[in-house]
Design a protein around this motif. Structure first.
Motif, PDB file in Angstrom:
ATOM      1  N   THR A 230       9.249   3.889  -0.029  1.00  7.19           N
ATOM      2  CA  THR A 230       8.528   2.661   0.301  1.00  7.19           C
ATOM      3  C   THR A 230       9.041   2.080   1.611  1.00  7.19           C
ATOM      4  N   ASP A 231      10.349   2.040   1.765  1.00  5.91           N
ATOM      5  CA  ASP A 231      10.929   1.543   3.018  1.00  5.91           C
ATOM      6  C   ASP A 231      10.501   2.411   4.200  1.00  5.91           C
ATOM      7  N   ARG A 232      10.532   3.714   4.010  1.00  6.44           N
ATOM      8  CA  ARG A 232      10.167   4.628   5.100  1.00  6.44           C
ATOM      9  C   ARG A 232       8.703   4.467   5.478  1.00  6.44           C
ATOM     10  N   LEU A 233       7.835   4.347   4.489  1.00  4.97           N
ATOM     11  CA  LEU A 233       6.406   4.214   4.760  1.00  4.97           C
ATOM     12  C   LEU A 233       6.058   2.850   5.355  1.00  4.97           C
ATOM     13  N   ALA A 234       6.948   1.875   5.198  1.00  5.67           N
ATOM     14  CA  ALA A 234       6.721   0.541   5.763  1.00  5.67           C
ATOM     15  C   ALA A 234       7.249   0.408   7.183  1.00  5.67           C
TER      16      ALA A 234
ATOM     17  N   ASP B  33       0.838  -1.208   0.000  1.00  2.00           N
ATOM     18  CA  ASP B  33       0.000   0.000   0.000  1.00  2.00           C
ATOM     19  C   ASP B  33       0.866   1.249   0.000  1.00  2.00           C
ATOM     20  N   GLY B  34       1.922   1.245   0.815  1.00  2.00           N
ATOM     21  CA  GLY B  34       2.828   2.390   0.850  1.00  2.00           C
ATOM     22  C   GLY B  34       3.586   2.558  -0.453  1.00  2.00           C
ATOM     23  N   HIS B  35       3.946   1.452  -1.079  1.00  2.00           N
ATOM     24  CA  HIS B  35       4.632   1.517  -2.373  1.00  2.00           C
ATOM     25  C   HIS B  35       3.737   2.177  -3.420  1.00  2.00           C
ATOM     26  N   SER B  36       2.447   1.869  -3.382  1.00  2.00           N
ATOM     27  CA  SER B  36       1.514   2.515  -4.303  1.00  2.00           C
ATOM     28  C   SER B  36       1.490   4.028  -4.094  1.00  2.00           C
ATOM     29  N   VAL B  37       1.545   4.455  -2.852  1.00  2.00           N
ATOM     30  CA  VAL B  37       1.599   5.888  -2.553  1.00  2.00           C
ATOM     31  C   VAL B  37       2.873   6.493  -3.128  1.00  2.00           C
ATOM     32  N   ALA B  38       4.007   5.818  -2.929  1.00  2.00           N
ATOM     33  CA  ALA B  38       5.282   6.330  -3.419  1.00  2.00           C
ATOM     34  C   ALA B  38       5.288   6.449  -4.941  1.00  2.00           C
ATOM     35  N   LEU B  39       4.661   5.494  -5.623  1.00  2.00           N
ATOM     36  CA  LEU B  39       4.570   5.562  -7.080  1.00  2.00           C
ATOM     37  C   LEU B  39       3.616   6.656  -7.529  1.00  2.00           C
ATOM     38  N   SER B  40       2.447   6.697  -6.895  1.00  2.00           N
ATOM     39  CA  SER B  40       1.417   7.636  -7.317  1.00  2.00           C
ATOM     40  C   SER B  40       1.855   9.087  -7.188  1.00  2.00           C
ATOM     41  N   GLN B  41       2.557   9.401  -6.113  1.00  2.05           N
ATOM     42  CA  GLN B  41       2.942  10.795  -5.904  1.00  2.05           C
ATOM     43  C   GLN B  41       3.959  11.261  -6.954  1.00  2.05           C
ATOM     44  N   ARG B  42       4.606  10.306  -7.629  1.00  2.00           N
ATOM     45  CA  ARG B  42       5.549  10.647  -8.696  1.00  2.00           C
ATOM     46  C   ARG B  42       4.948  10.402 -10.085  1.00  2.00           C
ATOM     47  N   GLU B  43       3.643  10.180 -10.127  1.00  2.00           N
ATOM     48  CA  GLU B  43       2.915   9.961 -11.378  1.00  2.00           C
ATOM     49  C   GLU B  43       3.492   8.784 -12.159  1.00  2.00           C
TER      50      GLU B  43
END
Length: 287
Positions: A239-243, A164-174
């Motif tokens: 992703t690591d930070r959000l996990a 879920d956090g990885h998706s956030v990291a990807l999405s914020q960078r389009e």
């Protein structure tokens, strides 16, 4: 305090154990016996089951990196064959059989299995729910009493929290789903053929993603540029930070102990041939 590197290390150690549900023959057999014919029907039903009988739009959103049409070929049709509750039962039955083969009855009844379950469950209980739909759904799944199944459910919740956090990291960078795969292939974490086959993208979508990344100057002739390398590193670092939150709740001593307990589990899964080299999950070897 635990660092983002801790989150990455524990993901690398735990993921092969979780991924038995995808690669072990016992898990495929259990899905078939439940009425889920074909690998992908089993995959989507069992992974999405904690969300309930949801449709392709929601699953496309939360799984993030699958082609929408690929998802829609399975959902919502699978719910005519099996209920979410039955899909959850099937995934546990498959894991139970796979773990008994790979790790043996002695490990299943061991103090190490109980301790690993308790440590992973402590971390899983600390996942933050806002913005983490797959993790949140898995926290509501009834935890099995057997240590090997409780451990599997805990590491599953934790890896979905990370995803879920990885998706956030990807999405914020389009970076959309197919573009994420192009970056993963360019970084050497998997290969184009396997990613396209396993996530449902075609050549046109892949080539379009390459063109968009080239326009952004992240790729040059299919290779990562300096900027592309920096962005891939930034996505992984975020992703690591959000996990990290659940691992901070477990603490350094608990994280180190869980890592020590998971290392032989990972080795057994790899030795059994249930962690295919170059698979599309793209997990690094633990450091």
């Amino acid at each position: 305090m635990s660092s983002p590197a801790t989150a990455r290390r524990l993901w690398a150690l735990a993921e092969p154990f979780h991924a038995l549900t995808y690669f072990a023959p016992e898990c495929r057999d259990a899905a078939e016996q439940a009425g889920l014919r074909g690998f992908w029907n089993g995959y989507f039903a069992q992974r999405a089951a904690p969300l309930g009988a949801t449709g392709p739009e929601v699953v496309t959103a939360v799984f993030y990196n699958f082609a929408p049409a690929f998802v829609a070929r399975r959902l919502p049709a699978v719910w005519a064959d099996v209920s979410p509750a039955a899909a959850l039962d099937a995934r546990l039955a498959g894991i139970d059989a796979a773990v008994r083969r790979v790790l043996g009855e002695e490990w299943i009844g061991s103090d190490d299995a109980v301790e690993a379950m308790d440590l992973a469950a402590t971390a899983a209980a600390a996942v933050d729910l806002p913005g983490r739909p797959l993790a949140a759904a898995n926290t509501a799944v009834q935890v099995p009493g057997e240590p090997h199944l409780g451990l599997w459910q805990a590491v599953t919740t934790l890896r979905e929290h990370r995803g879920d956090g990885h998706s956030v990291a990807l999405s914020q960078r389009e970076v959309d789903g197919v573009t994420a795969h192009v970056l993963a292939a360019a970084a050497g974490r998997s290969d184009r053929e396997w990613l396209m086959r396993a996530r449902g993208w075609d050549d046109a979508a892949w080539d379009d993603a390459v063109a968009r990344l080239t326009e952004r100057r992240w790729l040059d002739d299919g290779e990562l540029t300096a900027e592309g390398l920096a962005m891939v590193a930034a996505i992984e670092a975020d992703t690591d930070r959000l996990a990290l939150g659940p691992w901070q709740a477990l603490g350094d001593t608990g994280c180190d102990r869980l890592a020590a307990l998971l290392a032989p589990v990972r080795r057994s899964v790899v030795a059994a041939g249930d962690w295919p080299a170059g698979n599309p999950i793209g997990v690094p070897d633990p450091e």
